[in-house]
Design a protein around this motif. Structure first.
Motif, short mmCIF file in Angstrom:
data_model
loop_
_atom_site.label_atom_id
_atom_site.label_comp_id
_atom_site.label_asym_id
_atom_site.label_seq_id
_atom_site.Cartn_x
_atom_site.Cartn_y
_atom_site.Cartn_z
N THR A 391 17.42 -41.42 17.14
CA THR A 391 16.85 -40.13 17.55
C THR A 391 16.92 -39.08 16.44
OG1 THR A 391 18.99 -39.41 18.45
CG2 THR A 391 17.51 -40.59 19.95
N ARG A 393 15.07 -38.21 14.10
CA ARG A 393 13.86 -37.47 13.74
C ARG A 393 13.72 -36.18 14.54
NH1 ARG A 393 9.57 -41.37 15.56
NH2 ARG A 393 11.23 -41.89 17.04
N TYR A 394 14.33 -36.11 15.71
CA TYR A 394 14.09 -34.94 16.56
C TYR A 394 15.37 -34.33 17.13
CZ TYR A 394 14.14 -38.78 19.98
OH TYR A 394 14.47 -39.90 20.70
N LYS A 430 14.95 -45.52 11.53
CA LYS A 430 15.35 -45.22 12.91
C LYS A 430 16.04 -46.39 13.59
CE LYS A 430 10.60 -46.02 14.46
NZ LYS A 430 9.39 -45.35 15.00
N THR A 485 7.38 -36.93 24.27
CA THR A 485 7.78 -38.15 23.56
C THR A 485 7.90 -37.82 22.08
OG1 THR A 485 5.52 -38.90 23.11
CG2 THR A 485 6.52 -39.56 25.22
N ALA A 486 8.58 -38.66 21.33
CA ALA A 486 8.72 -38.44 19.89
C ALA A 486 7.35 -38.43 19.21
CB ALA A 486 9.61 -39.51 19.28
N THR A 490 6.20 -35.67 16.37
CA THR A 490 6.49 -35.99 14.97
C THR A 490 5.27 -36.48 14.20
OG1 THR A 490 7.12 -38.26 15.52
CG2 THR A 490 8.87 -36.61 15.59
N VAL A 612 13.14 -34.08 24.65
CA VAL A 612 12.43 -35.20 24.04
C VAL A 612 12.94 -36.48 24.68
CG1 VAL A 612 11.78 -36.35 21.90
CG2 VAL A 612 12.30 -33.90 21.88
#
Length: 614
Positions: A391, A393-394, A430, A485-486, A490, A612
């Protein structure tokens, strides 16, 4: 497993994933050029791999298991070798090329660059060289990652290859002469064994030229300054392609480590684009086909019209890591007035997951594969908790905090600075995870999968804010608090990332002695998203001074982040960050998130935290 009773033709037909599948099995296609009535015709097939990145076995060294992904791709040049052999059996006239990025990307390549280097006293043969030699490549071009371990190691790798390593736009720093071979001409025998009389056109001369993205000069500046410089691909091709033709090439094929879709991750930091294969086809006459690399995409078949000749140039890119093999069929004809010319060109990609790995390639690399597995599975410490990058990335995660902590600690110790030290890290992988309990080399290496080195620069508070604003372009502009959602948030499209901002160009910044805290408001347009920026609870002022732990790729301009290339450099000892992380765990024995992890940044919309769902 492949049913060995099936024909090679059936095997190849089942492997086709796109492009001119019918042409691959015998039909003609492409675009015909006007020419005198031919006295002879033939077909030359160019096979191509690219961006192998150290993959020989179908193996994931970070998981210590057979490679697999959601699309069930397979990887490794050993699989590609099986496809190559099958096509060679079906085709009379073949050439095999690679479009670069060969000696970086897996623990296998790291092992033979840093642990048991091919430049060391034992001087082992690089496993990628052994594999490519076994396959019998005719030529390869440089990739930008070929320079990651320095010029001496690259030169050693070059000396171990049985084929030329081409780089027409890689030039000697002082003389501007070619630092690598520009091209090679392969004489392909067209005459059949039943021919009893030597005739004009018995051979076709295939000129193979190699180019590499000029971004090397930015990304590996420390390894290349004073040694090798680069010209633009199109600019150099305008000089080299006429020389290749003058040297006797009937047809010209380019291996180009530069994406097809014109763009540059480094903005205008260089006067030439990073991805220039389409421009090359459009602007430089005399090229018949281009094997494209660098962008890690699938291009089964694409035609680009040359603006000067009006002829179509064939482009083909076979994905990456050996997942695909490019098959480019060049149909040629001979006439006394013109010699050999390409009359049509088609291409397709073959999928590596349809075949077994070639036993001979596996055999020549088995010892290296086994040594690497032993190395990456060695236990170097323990962790008090599981750390996942899934997770990162966010949301703020201990996994990225760990990287930033180790980098910042190393910079503070090396420089002795009294200024606040900040550090940047990107969510490279990830899938990376450090388990609770025993921690191995591969667990740590999975967090940092690029062979970057650590540097330190000095920034003002205003520069820190500008850097974070630039990084926050990674997020798409959305309204409301979700849940999102991611994918909804992103990888935003930007002028320098028309295909979406990659994860490795999103940087997370953290403090060492005190937290660096900030919000990213994704409801705001890019450039106006960073809110509540503070260090140790005090708002960051424009004139504040900070030391930034940063990797060499970013410090040299990779990603075109603002301020980095002109900032004062305080530290640059060429220490690999992956090895720094491994050494930290080896020395400290225990990874304890309570030492380095706090929640310092968050995504908000209108100042309210968003949800998210992953």
């Amino acid at each position: 497993m492949i049913d060995r009773t099936i024909s090679r033709r059936s095997l190849l037909a089942g492997a086709v994933v796109g492009g001119a599948g019918a042409a691959f099995l015998g039909a003609t296609g492409g675009t015909a050029a006007a020419a005198p009535t031919p006295s002879r015709t033939a077909r030359v097939t160019v096979l191509g791999s690219t961006d192998l990145h150290g993959h020989i076995y179908n193996w994931d060294y970070y998981k210590d298991a057979e490679y697999d992904d959601t699309a069930h791709n397979d990887v490794g040049v050993a699989k590609v070798a099986t496809l190559i052999k099958a096509v060679r059996e079906e085709r009379a006239h073949t050439l095999t090329l690679d479009a670069g990025d060969t000696i970086q990307g897996t623990p296998l390549t790291y092992y033979y660059a840093a642990i048991d280097p091919i430049t060391g006293p034992k001087a082992p043969t690089h496993p990628m060289a052994a594999a490519m030699n076994e396959i019998g490549y005719d030529a390869a071009c440089l990739g930008n990652h070929e320079f990651n371990y320095g010029v001496p190691l690259l030169r050693k790798f070059q000396s171990q290859l049985h084929h030329p390593l081409l780089g027409a736009n890689a030039l000697d720093w002082k003389t501007r002469a070619a630092a690598f071979p520009e091209y090679v001409i392969k004489k392909v025998k067209i005459a059949t064994l039943t021919d009893s009389t030597k005739r004009p056109g018995d051979y076709v001369n295939v000129g193979i030229v190699g180019f590499v993205t000029p971004g090397c000069a930015i990304w590996d500046k420390a390894n290349l300054d004073g040694k090798i410089t680069f010209n633009g691909i199109v600019e150099q091709a305008k000089r080299v392609i006429p020389r290749v033709k003058a040297a006797g090439a009937d047809i010209v094929v380019v291996a180009c480590h530069s994406g097809a879709d014109t763009s540059s991750s480094y903005g205008d930091a260089l006067p030439w684009p990073e991805n220039a294969s389409t421009l090359l086809a459009q602007q430089v006459p005399g090229i018949d086909a281009i094997l494209v690399g660098h962008a890690h995409v699938e291009i089964p078949q694409r035609y680009v019209v040359n603006s000067k000749t009006g002829k179509n140039v064939l482009l083909c890119e076979p994905y990456y890591w050996g997942m695909r093999l490019a098959v480019m069929d060049l149909d040629i004809s001979y006439a006394e007035a013109t010699g050999w010319q390409v009359t049509s060109a088609t291409s397709t990609l073959l999928n590596s997951n349809t075949v077994d790995a070639d036993p001979a390639v596996l055999a020549v690399s088995k010892a290296a594969h086994d040594k690497t597995r032993t190395y990456v599975n060695s236990v170097i410490g323990t962790s008090t908790a599981a750390l996942s990058a899934a997770t990162s990335r966010y949301e703020d995660t201990p996994a990225i905090d760990f990287i930033n902590y180790v980098q910042a600690e190393a910079v503070k110790k090396a420089t002795g600075t009294t200024l606040p030290v900040l550090s940047i890290a990107a969510p490279f992988n990830k899938l990376a995870a450090i388990p609770k309990g025993n921690v191995t080399v591969r667990d740590i290496a999975g967090l940092y999968i690029y062979d970057n080195t650590l540097e330190a620069i000095q920034f003002t508070g205003a520069q820190v804010r500008a850097y974070l604003e630039f990084s926050a372009r990674y997020f798409k502009q959305v309204s409301g608090t979700g849940p999102f959602t991611a994918d909804q948030l992103t990888n935003a499209v930007t002028p320098t990332a028309p295909g979406g901002t990659p994860d490795y160009n999103y940087d997370i910044m953290g403090g060492f002695d005190a937290p660096l805290t900030y919000d990213i408001d994704v409801a705001q347009p890019a450039g106006s998203r960073i809110l509540n920026l503070a260090y140790g609870g005090t708002p960051v002022a424009d004139g504040d001074q900070f030391v930034i732990a940063i990797n060499n790729y970013r410090a040299s301009g990779g990603g075109n982040f603002p301020g980095v290339t002109t900032a004062p450099v305080l530290y640059n000892a060429q220490v690999a960050i992956t090895q720094l992380l491994i050494q930290w765990v080896t020395d400290h024995k225990t990874v304890d998130p309570s030492l380095f992890s706090t929640i310092d940044w968050r995504l908000v919309s209108g100042g309210t935290p968003i949800t998210v769902t992953g």
